[in-house]
Each structure stands twice: as structure tokens, then as C-alpha cells.
Design a protein around this motif. Structure first.
Motif, PDB file in Angstrom:
ATOM      1  N   PHE A  71     -29.779  69.863 -38.903  1.00 33.82           N
ATOM      2  CA  PHE A  71     -28.490  69.067 -39.517  1.00 33.82           C
ATOM      3  C   PHE A  71     -28.436  69.439 -40.853  1.00 33.82           C
ATOM      4  O   PHE A  71     -29.148  69.933 -41.513  1.00 33.82           O
ATOM      5  CB  PHE A  71     -28.724  67.844 -39.269  1.00 33.82           C
ATOM      6  N   ASN A  72     -27.072  69.229 -41.435  1.00 32.08           N
ATOM      7  CA  ASN A  72     -26.943  69.310 -42.753  1.00 32.08           C
ATOM      8  C   ASN A  72     -25.685  68.340 -43.073  1.00 32.08           C
ATOM      9  O   ASN A  72     -24.826  67.760 -42.525  1.00 32.08           O
ATOM     10  CB  ASN A  72     -26.242  70.801 -42.941  1.00 32.08           C
ATOM     11  N   HIS A  73     -25.733  67.952 -44.367  1.00 36.54           N
ATOM     12  CA  HIS A  73     -24.964  66.907 -44.995  1.00 36.54           C
ATOM     13  C   HIS A  73     -23.628  67.453 -45.483  1.00 36.54           C
ATOM     14  O   HIS A  73     -22.369  67.136 -45.324  1.00 36.54           O
ATOM     15  CB  HIS A  73     -25.540  66.047 -46.026  1.00 36.54           C
ATOM     16  N   ALA A  74     -23.812  68.589 -46.542  1.00 34.19           N
ATOM     17  CA  ALA A  74     -22.925  69.277 -46.985  1.00 34.19           C
ATOM     18  C   ALA A  74     -22.468  70.534 -46.204  1.00 34.19           C
ATOM     19  O   ALA A  74     -23.522  71.019 -45.193  1.00 34.19           O
ATOM     20  CB  ALA A  74     -23.037  69.658 -48.602  1.00 34.19           C
ATOM     21  N   GLU A  75     -21.323  71.196 -46.354  1.00 30.78           N
ATOM     22  CA  GLU A  75     -21.084  72.339 -45.713  1.00 30.78           C
ATOM     23  C   GLU A  75     -22.158  73.503 -45.921  1.00 30.78           C
ATOM     24  O   GLU A  75     -22.479  73.467 -47.188  1.00 30.78           O
ATOM     25  CB  GLU A  75     -19.586  73.027 -46.162  1.00 30.78           C
ATOM     26  N   THR A  76     -22.253  74.118 -44.678  1.00 28.46           N
ATOM     27  CA  THR A  76     -23.644  75.002 -44.756  1.00 28.46           C
ATOM     28  C   THR A  76     -23.044  76.514 -43.977  1.00 28.46           C
ATOM     29  O   THR A  76     -22.535  76.320 -43.133  1.00 28.46           O
ATOM     30  CB  THR A  76     -24.870  74.386 -44.169  1.00 28.46           C
ATOM     31  N   VAL A  77     -23.432  77.569 -44.828  1.00 27.59           N
ATOM     32  CA  VAL A  77     -23.126  78.832 -44.125  1.00 27.59           C
ATOM     33  C   VAL A  77     -24.870  79.174 -43.754  1.00 27.59           C
ATOM     34  O   VAL A  77     -25.673  79.558 -44.902  1.00 27.59           O
ATOM     35  CB  VAL A  77     -22.591  79.667 -44.995  1.00 27.59           C
ATOM     36  N   HIS A  78     -25.338  79.491 -42.726  1.00 27.43           N
ATOM     37  CA  HIS A  78     -26.692  79.900 -42.591  1.00 27.43           C
ATOM     38  C   HIS A  78     -26.717  81.180 -41.537  1.00 27.43           C
ATOM     39  O   HIS A  78     -25.796  81.319 -40.739  1.00 27.43           O
ATOM     40  CB  HIS A  78     -27.463  78.820 -42.172  1.00 27.43           C
ATOM     41  N   CYS A  79     -27.918  81.639 -41.362  1.00 20.75           N
ATOM     42  CA  CYS A  79     -28.067  82.645 -40.367  1.00 20.75           C
ATOM     43  C   CYS A  79     -29.229  82.178 -39.719  1.00 20.75           C
ATOM     44  O   CYS A  79     -30.105  81.394 -40.122  1.00 20.75           O
ATOM     45  CB  CYS A  79     -28.249  84.026 -40.895  1.00 20.75           C
ATOM     46  N   SER A  80     -29.403  82.557 -38.325  1.00 18.37           N
ATOM     47  CA  SER A  80     -30.657  82.274 -37.452  1.00 18.37           C
ATOM     48  C   SER A  80     -31.063  83.536 -37.052  1.00 18.37           C
ATOM     49  O   SER A  80     -30.201  84.515 -36.745  1.00 18.37           O
ATOM     50  CB  SER A  80     -30.376  81.432 -36.470  1.00 18.37           C
ATOM     51  N   VAL A  81     -32.450  83.869 -37.222  1.00 20.48           N
ATOM     52  CA  VAL A  81     -33.052  85.009 -36.409  1.00 20.48           C
ATOM     53  C   VAL A  81     -33.896  84.387 -35.249  1.00 20.48           C
ATOM     54  O   VAL A  81     -35.007  84.057 -35.489  1.00 20.48           O
ATOM     55  CB  VAL A  81     -33.701  85.751 -37.448  1.00 20.48           C
ATOM     56  N   TYR A  82     -33.521  84.802 -34.096  1.00 20.69           N
ATOM     57  CA  TYR A  82     -34.388  84.478 -32.873  1.00 20.69           C
ATOM     58  C   TYR A  82     -35.264  85.524 -32.532  1.00 20.69           C
ATOM     59  O   TYR A  82     -34.995  86.892 -32.512  1.00 20.69           O
ATOM     60  CB  TYR A  82     -33.412  84.148 -31.595  1.00 20.69           C
ATOM     61  N   ILE A  83     -36.512  85.168 -32.671  1.00 15.86           N
ATOM     62  CA  ILE A  83     -37.685  86.313 -32.278  1.00 15.86           C
ATOM     63  C   ILE A  83     -38.327  85.865 -31.060  1.00 15.86           C
ATOM     64  O   ILE A  83     -38.884  84.649 -30.973  1.00 15.86           O
ATOM     65  CB  ILE A  83     -38.641  85.926 -33.410  1.00 15.86           C
ATOM     66  N   SER A  84     -38.347  86.580 -30.160  1.00 17.27           N
ATOM     67  CA  SER A  84     -39.157  86.359 -28.737  1.00 17.27           C
ATOM     68  C   SER A  84     -40.673  86.284 -28.990  1.00 17.27           C
ATOM     69  O   SER A  84     -41.129  86.622 -29.984  1.00 17.27           O
ATOM     70  CB  SER A  84     -38.972  87.542 -27.717  1.00 17.27           C
ATOM     71  N   ARG A  85     -41.214  85.426 -28.001  1.00 18.79           N
ATOM     72  CA  ARG A  85     -42.612  84.950 -28.389  1.00 18.79           C
ATOM     73  C   ARG A  85     -43.401  85.920 -28.540  1.00 18.79           C
ATOM     74  O   ARG A  85     -44.609  85.888 -29.418  1.00 18.79           O
ATOM     75  CB  ARG A  85     -43.114  84.035 -27.230  1.00 18.79           C
ATOM     76  N   GLU A  86     -43.323  87.004 -27.639  1.00 17.44           N
ATOM     77  CA  GLU A  86     -44.347  88.204 -27.828  1.00 17.44           C
ATOM     78  C   GLU A  86     -44.261  88.845 -29.353  1.00 17.44           C
ATOM     79  O   GLU A  86     -45.307  89.642 -29.684  1.00 17.44           O
ATOM     80  CB  GLU A  86     -44.161  89.209 -26.860  1.00 17.44           C
ATOM     81  N   LEU A  87     -43.528  88.792 -30.014  1.00 23.14           N
ATOM     82  CA  LEU A  87     -43.331  89.183 -31.440  1.00 23.14           C
ATOM     83  C   LEU A  87     -43.645  88.171 -32.596  1.00 23.14           C
ATOM     84  O   LEU A  87     -43.630  88.441 -33.606  1.00 23.14           O
ATOM     85  CB  LEU A  87     -41.858  89.639 -31.661  1.00 23.14           C
ATOM     86  N   CYS A  88     -44.016  86.812 -32.037  1.00 22.03           N
ATOM     87  CA  CYS A  88     -44.400  85.986 -33.198  1.00 22.03           C
ATOM     88  C   CYS A  88     -45.840  85.918 -33.458  1.00 22.03           C
ATOM     89  O   CYS A  88     -46.184  85.004 -34.137  1.00 22.03           O
ATOM     90  CB  CYS A  88     -43.896  84.576 -32.361  1.00 22.03           C
TER      91      CYS A  88
END
Length: 282
Positions: A91-108
Motif C-alpha cells: 500500500f501507499n499513502h502518497a501518489e507512487t510510481v513503482h516497478c515490480s520484477v516478478y522472478i520465478s521460484r527456480e531463479l530465486c
């Protein structure tokens, strides 16, 4: 050790109005998926638990995540790592610009085993900026071979980033937590440690020992981080550096600027001068 979730985070989960659904349910279309999102003020995701890992980086605004009883917060120059299988709410309180990098379990396998804040290197920041400027991948994961190779390199680099637990950790110790709540209520409180300790019937040495053991840092460093987190939304709202510095207890704007530069690598002026869609620390 898990840290107690602050009351503000618990309240936020109840009152935030804008809900952003996750893009995938159970499977990723590709081994590594990158996306950006612009969230309005008072936004939150639904409770999620996914089999892949997720790295979150805010270009502007402050990222907040609760995972079980733990609370994580990272200002724009840091990222958050959410380990695979972790139930969490963002969650965020103020306006936010973000990115998400989803990484498969086998690469973690080389990534942290637990959810934590991460120190983002200049090279990683540059790669995130570059990926953000490229045409987005579709929900089916279709993208160029060059972009796919870049994402795999990004995963390798993320695995080398230093971790810090929570950027602004909370305490289980009731005596120390009482002191922290004073600062949360008034970040401008400038009382010396000896005076604070006496107000809560502790010696200065005991207070310092509690802080180092519970927070992993000195109380002075924790207070500086709280002031930084408090300053960011004020600066982004257009407040002057001088007024923010005075409101946060600094005698001069130069002292505030020195703190800001030490913790973010850039000045408040440069931070707020960038457009919202390019606002990252240098």
C-alpha cells in the motif's frame, strides 16, 4: 526477529480506498516479468501470496508492505524483496510510481530467503530506468530476446545487493518502542539521548543498547531515517526545503540537506526537481 506492525499500517489497511488487482493469479508467463505502475494516493493491493519472488522499487513515493506481523518501508532509493510464498499486502499513502520484477521460484535461489529491504546499486537503478523506458511486455510475456537477457542480468545483480531488513525497523522491546512512538508523533523532537532515556526511566547506555539490538542501528541513525521518510511527501507536495527542515527539527536547511544527501545520494532540490515519472535518486 519479526517486528511489530505499527498502528498506522494496520489502520491504513482498513481505510485505503483504491484497490489495484495483481496482473497474474498462479503462474508467470515468463521466468522474469517486469512492469511499472502509477498508483494514486491511498492505494493498496489485495492480500497476495504467489509462488514467485517479487522485487519492488519506487521511482517516486514510498513503498510500504506488511507481511504477517512484519512491516517494511523503503523510500525511493531503496527496494523491497518479497520472498516466494510470502503472504503480503502492499500500500501507499502518497501518489507512487513503482516497478515490480516478478522472478520465478527456480531463479530465486541466490535471493534472500526472507522478505527484506534492499540497497539498490547505481547500476541496478540505471537498468530499472532503462527497462522502464522500453515498450512494456504484454500479459502473455511476449518481449524481445534482448529484453529477456537484460532481465536475467538484472536478477543476477539483485542477488548481490545488500539487505537491511526494514529501512525503518520497529521494536518488540516495550521500553524502546515507547521512545520510537514519541519520534513517530513528533519527528522534530531534538532531545538528547540522555534526556530521552531519563524520561522513560532508563540510562542512556540502556537505551543505546536496546536500539542497537532491536533496530540494528543507533537511535540517532533511526531518527534521521524517520525524518527522511517524513520529509519526502512534504517535498513532493511542493514545500520548500527550508520549511521542511525547520518542521523536522533542523536548525538550518544546510544540516537537513547534508542528512538528505547522505541517505539518498542526492539533494532535496534535485529530488523534487525531477518529473514524477522520472524521480529516482542519483
Amino acid at each position: 526477529m519479526p517486528k511489530s506492525r505499527p498502528q498506522a499500517a494496520t489502520t491504513a489497511r482498513k481505510v485505503l480506498q483504491h484497490v489495484s488487482p495483481p496482473p497474474f493469479a498462479d503462474t508467470l508467463p515468463v521466468p522474469v516479468y517486469f512492469r511499472t505502475e502509477h498508483l494514486p494516493s491511498h492505494a493498496r493491493y489485495p492480500t497476495m501470496r504467489h509462488p514467485w519472488g517479487e522485487f519492488v522499487y519506487s521511482f517516486s513515493g514510498i513503498t510500504e508492505v506488511t507481511a504477517g506481523e512484519e512491516y517494511f518501508l523503503a523510500p525511493p532509493h531503496m527496494g523491497l524483496w518479497i520472498a516466494p510464498g510470502t503472504e503480503h499486502v502492499g500500500f501507499n499513502h502518497a501518489e507512487t510510481v513503482h516497478c515490480s520484477v516478478y522472478i520465478s521460484r527456480e531463479l530465486c535461489s541466490a535471493m534472500p530467503a526472507q522478505t527484506c529491504a534492499m540497497m539498490v546499486s547505481p547500476l541496478v537503478r540505471s537498468m530499472l530506468d532503462h527497462l522502464r523506458a522500453l515498450p512494456p511486455a504484454g500479459h502473455d510475456g511476449s518481449e524481445s530476446p534482448a529484453r529477456a537477457r537484460l532481465l536475467r542480468v538484472l536478477v543476477d545483480l539483485l542477488s548481490t545487493c545488500a539487505t537491511t531488513g526494514s529501512y525503518l525497523p520497529h521494536a518488540d522491546n516495550s521500553e524502546l518502542n515507547a521512545v520510537l512512538q514519541v519520534f513517530h508523533g513528533n519527528p522534530a523532537d531534538n532531545r538528547p539521548l540522555a534526556e530521552l532515556a531519563a524520561a522513560f526511566h532508563m540510562s542512556e547506555r540502556t537505551l543505546m543498547r536496546h536500539a542497537q539490538r532491536e533496530l540494528g542501528m543507533s537511535l540517532t541513525e533511526w531518527r534521521a531515517r524517520l525524518r527522511l521518510v517524513s520529509a519526502l511527501p512534504l517535498l513532493q507536495a511542493g514545500r520548500s526545503v527550508e520549511s521542511v527542515a525547520l518542521d523536522l527539527g533542523y536548525a538550518t536547511s544546510s544540516a537537513f540537506i547534508a542528512m538528505f544527501r547522505r541517505l539518498t545520494g542526492t539533494s532535496p532540490g534535485k529530488f523534487v526537481a525531477r518529473p514524477a515519472n522520472h524521480q529516482v535518486s542519483e
